[in-house]
Write an enzyme that holds these catalytic residues in place. Structure first.
Site, PDB file in Angstrom:
ATOM      1  CG  ASP A   1      -0.373   0.002   2.527  1.00  0.00           C
ATOM      2  OD1 ASP A   1       0.740   0.542   2.671  1.00  0.00           O
ATOM      3  OD2 ASP A   1      -0.998  -0.504   3.467  1.00  0.00           O
ATOM      4  CG  LEU A   2       0.472   6.194  -0.574  1.00  0.00           C
ATOM      5  CD1 LEU A   2       1.225   6.272  -1.888  1.00  0.00           C
ATOM      6  CD2 LEU A   2      -0.645   7.209  -0.544  1.00  0.00           C
TER       7      LEU A   2
END
Length: 138
Positions: A5-6
């Site tokens: 994820d980011l």
């Protein structure tokens, strides 16, 4: 494979082989993924036991770590832990810690099966994998 994820960093594998991707990602092969996670607070013995035995998620099967090891380099109110899991459900490491009141502020994937993140690889850099022995283990 094995998206990040980011707010996560670390080992990310790219391939154009569908067969290799399947062997790396499908749960039936049970490949371990190892992460370094910095959480708020310190795990109590009962919490560590719960994370190893299983924590229920919203309507799905419980998630659990295969192992948890405290990192000695922790300081302040945050603690680093190395965790291993065999499944890679969406945000599972974060969800497990957060279920016990320990938000994750940093998450780094260190290993995906037999493939480890090289310590000398700078962030944003890449290296082509040419090790047939590792690939044969998959």
């Amino acid at each position: 494979m094995g998206r990040l994820d980011l707010n996560s960093s670390g080992l990310l594998l790219l391939t154009d082989s569908g067969e290799l991707a399947n062997r790396l990602m499908h749960p039936r092969y049970g490949l371990e993924r190892e992460y370094a996670a910095r959480i708020r607070g310190e795990l109590r013995p009962g919490e560590k036991k719960q994370l190893l035995e299983g924590v229920p998620f919203d309507g799905g099967p419980p998630g659990r770590f295969e192992s948890i090891t405290a990192d000695r380099q922790s300081e302040g109110s945050n603690r680093w832990y190395r965790v291993v899991l065999k499944e890679g459900r969406n945000r599972e490491v974060r969800r497990l810690f957060e279920a016990l009141g320990h938000p994750v502020s940093r998450l780094v994937r260190l290993r995906y099966g037999p493939i480890e993140l090289p310590r000398d690889l700078a962030p944003g850099s890449w290296r082509e994998l040419h090790n047939p022995v590792i690939l044969q283990k998959l």
